[in-house]
Design a protein around this motif. Sequence first.
Motif, PDB file in Angstrom:
ATOM      1  N   UNK A   1       0.832  -1.200   0.000  1.00 27.05           N
ATOM      2  CA  UNK A   1       0.000   0.000   0.000  1.00 27.05           C
ATOM      3  C   UNK A   1       0.872   1.258   0.000  1.00 27.05           C
ATOM      4  N   UNK A   2       1.948   1.218   0.792  1.00 26.56           N
ATOM      5  CA  UNK A   2       2.868   2.368   0.823  1.00 26.56           C
ATOM      6  C   UNK A   2       3.526   2.581  -0.534  1.00 26.56           C
ATOM      7  N   UNK A   3       3.928   1.481  -1.174  1.00 26.73           N
ATOM      8  CA  UNK A   3       4.518   1.607  -2.505  1.00 26.73           C
ATOM      9  C   UNK A   3       3.528   2.244  -3.479  1.00 26.73           C
ATOM     10  N   UNK A   4       2.252   1.851  -3.392  1.00 21.21           N
ATOM     11  CA  UNK A   4       1.252   2.410  -4.309  1.00 21.21           C
ATOM     12  C   UNK A   4       1.080   3.906  -4.095  1.00 21.21           C
ATOM     13  N   UNK A   5       1.131   4.357  -2.836  1.00 19.70           N
ATOM     14  CA  UNK A   5       1.055   5.793  -2.553  1.00 19.70           C
ATOM     15  C   UNK A   5       2.255   6.506  -3.145  1.00 19.70           C
ATOM     16  N   UNK A   6       3.441   5.911  -2.998  1.00 15.72           N
ATOM     17  CA  UNK A   6       4.645   6.529  -3.564  1.00 15.72           C
ATOM     18  C   UNK A   6       4.567   6.610  -5.083  1.00 15.72           C
ATOM     19  N   UNK A   7       4.125   5.517  -5.728  1.00 16.18           N
ATOM     20  CA  UNK A   7       3.988   5.520  -7.182  1.00 16.18           C
ATOM     21  C   UNK A   7       3.078   6.654  -7.647  1.00 16.18           C
ATOM     22  N   UNK A   8       1.908   6.729  -7.006  1.00 15.77           N
ATOM     23  CA  UNK A   8       0.884   7.670  -7.436  1.00 15.77           C
ATOM     24  C   UNK A   8       1.263   9.113  -7.103  1.00 15.77           C
ATOM     25  N   UNK A   9       1.650   9.354  -5.871  1.00 22.55           N
ATOM     26  CA  UNK A   9       1.950  10.718  -5.437  1.00 22.55           C
ATOM     27  C   UNK A   9       3.142  11.297  -6.188  1.00 22.55           C
ATOM     28  N   UNK A  10       4.149  10.470  -6.456  1.00 24.00           N
ATOM     29  CA  UNK A  10       5.328  10.971  -7.156  1.00 24.00           C
ATOM     30  C   UNK A  10       4.986  11.498  -8.543  1.00 24.00           C
ATOM     31  N   UNK A  11       4.245  10.704  -9.312  1.00 20.32           N
ATOM     32  CA  UNK A  11       3.936  11.122 -10.686  1.00 20.32           C
ATOM     33  C   UNK A  11       2.999  12.318 -10.703  1.00 20.32           C
ATOM     34  N   UNK A  12       2.014  12.352  -9.801  1.00 29.69           N
ATOM     35  CA  UNK A  12       1.109  13.505  -9.756  1.00 29.69           C
ATOM     36  C   UNK A  12       1.878  14.761  -9.355  1.00 29.69           C
ATOM     37  N   UNK A  13       2.778  14.636  -8.380  1.00 32.53           N
ATOM     38  CA  UNK A  13       3.566  15.786  -7.935  1.00 32.53           C
ATOM     39  C   UNK A  13       4.470  16.305  -9.047  1.00 32.53           C
ATOM     40  N   UNK A  14       5.065  15.387  -9.806  1.00 32.03           N
ATOM     41  CA  UNK A  14       5.944  15.783 -10.919  1.00 32.03           C
ATOM     42  C   UNK A  14       5.184  16.619 -11.943  1.00 32.03           C
TER      43      UNK A  14
ATOM     44  N   UNK B   1      12.270  17.314  -1.820  1.00 38.56           N
ATOM     45  CA  UNK B   1      11.318  16.924  -0.775  1.00 38.56           C
ATOM     46  C   UNK B   1      11.450  15.433  -0.465  1.00 38.56           C
ATOM     47  N   UNK B   2      11.610  14.615  -1.505  1.00 36.98           N
ATOM     48  CA  UNK B   2      11.776  13.178  -1.313  1.00 36.98           C
ATOM     49  C   UNK B   2      13.056  12.847  -0.562  1.00 36.98           C
ATOM     50  N   UNK B   3      14.074  13.700  -0.690  1.00 37.55           N
ATOM     51  CA  UNK B   3      15.366  13.421  -0.055  1.00 37.55           C
ATOM     52  C   UNK B   3      15.275  13.390   1.466  1.00 37.55           C
ATOM     53  N   UNK B   4      14.208  13.977   2.006  1.00 34.98           N
ATOM     54  CA  UNK B   4      14.033  13.971   3.461  1.00 34.98           C
ATOM     55  C   UNK B   4      13.514  12.631   3.970  1.00 34.98           C
ATOM     56  N   UNK B   5      13.242  11.680   3.078  1.00 35.64           N
ATOM     57  CA  UNK B   5      12.678  10.395   3.459  1.00 35.64           C
ATOM     58  C   UNK B   5      13.452   9.640   4.531  1.00 35.64           C
ATOM     59  N   UNK B   6      14.790   9.471   4.391  1.00 37.71           N
ATOM     60  CA  UNK B   6      15.536   8.733   5.426  1.00 37.71           C
ATOM     61  C   UNK B   6      15.442   9.366   6.807  1.00 37.71           C
TER      62      UNK B   6
ATOM     63  N   UNK C   1       6.686  10.572   3.294  1.00 39.14           N
ATOM     64  CA  UNK C   1       5.905  10.069   4.429  1.00 39.14           C
ATOM     65  C   UNK C   1       5.560   8.588   4.216  1.00 39.14           C
ATOM     66  N   UNK C   2       5.101   8.242   3.009  1.00 35.09           N
ATOM     67  CA  UNK C   2       4.784   6.838   2.716  1.00 35.09           C
ATOM     68  C   UNK C   2       6.036   5.975   2.782  1.00 35.09           C
ATOM     69  N   UNK C   3       7.162   6.512   2.322  1.00 35.06           N
ATOM     70  CA  UNK C   3       8.417   5.762   2.390  1.00 35.06           C
ATOM     71  C   UNK C   3       8.814   5.508   3.842  1.00 35.06           C
ATOM     72  N   UNK C   4       8.631   6.524   4.691  1.00 34.56           N
ATOM     73  CA  UNK C   4       8.975   6.374   6.107  1.00 34.56           C
ATOM     74  C   UNK C   4       8.099   5.318   6.772  1.00 34.56           C
TER      75      UNK C   4
ATOM     76  N   UNK D   1       9.304   1.722   5.501  1.00 34.27           N
ATOM     77  CA  UNK D   1      10.504   1.172   6.112  1.00 34.27           C
ATOM     78  C   UNK D   1      10.300   0.901   7.598  1.00 34.27           C
ATOM     79  N   UNK D   2       9.476   1.696   8.257  1.00 36.93           N
ATOM     80  CA  UNK D   2       9.198   1.457   9.677  1.00 36.93           C
ATOM     81  C   UNK D   2       8.446   0.140   9.866  1.00 36.93           C
ATOM     82  N   UNK D   3       7.469  -0.103   9.005  1.00 32.22           N
ATOM     83  CA  UNK D   3       6.714  -1.360   9.066  1.00 32.22           C
ATOM     84  C   UNK D   3       7.637  -2.550   8.793  1.00 32.22           C
ATOM     85  N   UNK D   4       8.504  -2.406   7.788  1.00 31.85           N
ATOM     86  CA  UNK D   4       9.428  -3.488   7.440  1.00 31.85           C
ATOM     87  C   UNK D   4      10.376  -3.777   8.611  1.00 31.85           C
ATOM     88  N   UNK D   5      10.919  -2.715   9.217  1.00 26.73           N
ATOM     89  CA  UNK D   5      11.829  -2.895  10.350  1.00 26.73           C
ATOM     90  C   UNK D   5      11.113  -3.560  11.532  1.00 26.73           C
TER      91      UNK D   5
END
Length: 305
Positions: free
Chosen positions: A92-105, A116-121, A175-178, A181-185
């Motif tokens: 679900x997080x990946x789908x948000x990243x896919x969608x939000x990234x292209x719409x934002x671009x 903005x994405x660089x703040x993910x880590x 935010x979705x990336x964070x 990775x939190x869920x995965x960890x």
Amino acid sequence: MDGDTDKDAGDGGNPVKLTHSKAVALMVAVTLMWSIAGVVTRHLEQARSFEVTFWRSLFTLAALLVILPVLQGRAVFASMRQSGRALWISGLCWSVMFTAFMVAILLMPVANVLVTMAAGPLLTALFARVFIGHRIAPRTWAAIGVAGLGIAWMYGSQMAGLPVVGTLVALCVPVAAAINWTVVQHAQRHGHAVDLAPAVLVGAVISVLTTLPLALPFQASAHDLWLLALLGVVQLAIPCVLAVRCGQVLKAPELALLSLLEVIFGILLAWLGAGEEPAAAVLTGGALVIGALVFNELLAFKEQQ
């Protein structure tokens, strides 16, 4: 590097051994493939908004349905049905990243989205502290503060010229990336390893299903479809699978540091290939964000060594 032999020792089940130096080179190639999204999108003729996301996700899905069985065997699909909740949350997080990234671009300059994405880590470190109790080192708190100043500088000086919606959509990506990775960890800490390659496939399926109604009626030309197929296969499916492979060899700080190359490559490609010159505030704010992350990750890597 001294760790190459040890890294290879754990790869006995993989068809191709990946040394540390090869993993670094492969990750650089991955970031270059990721970075073409902005410049390619600027050359679309008729496809807009959610249609762009739909076609890219559909081509990504088609590519992964071929790539994953080749790399992991057909059992990969059976294992997905037996996976825990973490796999589906990650998807679900990946789908948000896919969608939000292209719409934002499509709503904002490429440079603003990438910085903005660089703040993910750093957001990941913050989320891990709040939700699963990871301790945040003082250096990371300092890096979070500096990165926040950088983003505030980037947006504050040009807020009147940027759409609020575009800014909020761009923020959905880190935010979705964070969360991802939190869920995965968290799952790994409790003995439930998450295979991120199938999670990317799940994300592509969700993205296709959710954006299809919003993409109608289709307007993409044949030229657009070729470009979106390029994005789906070369910019997303292949590099995501390769990044997961690199993650089996490289430490997390190294991955985070190398991933920053996407920001640099993406801004340069959009500048050279689409004439999208970044504003001075973006360069200044971006330098603060990237500098904070580089400093934090280098110190983290030295501590691990």
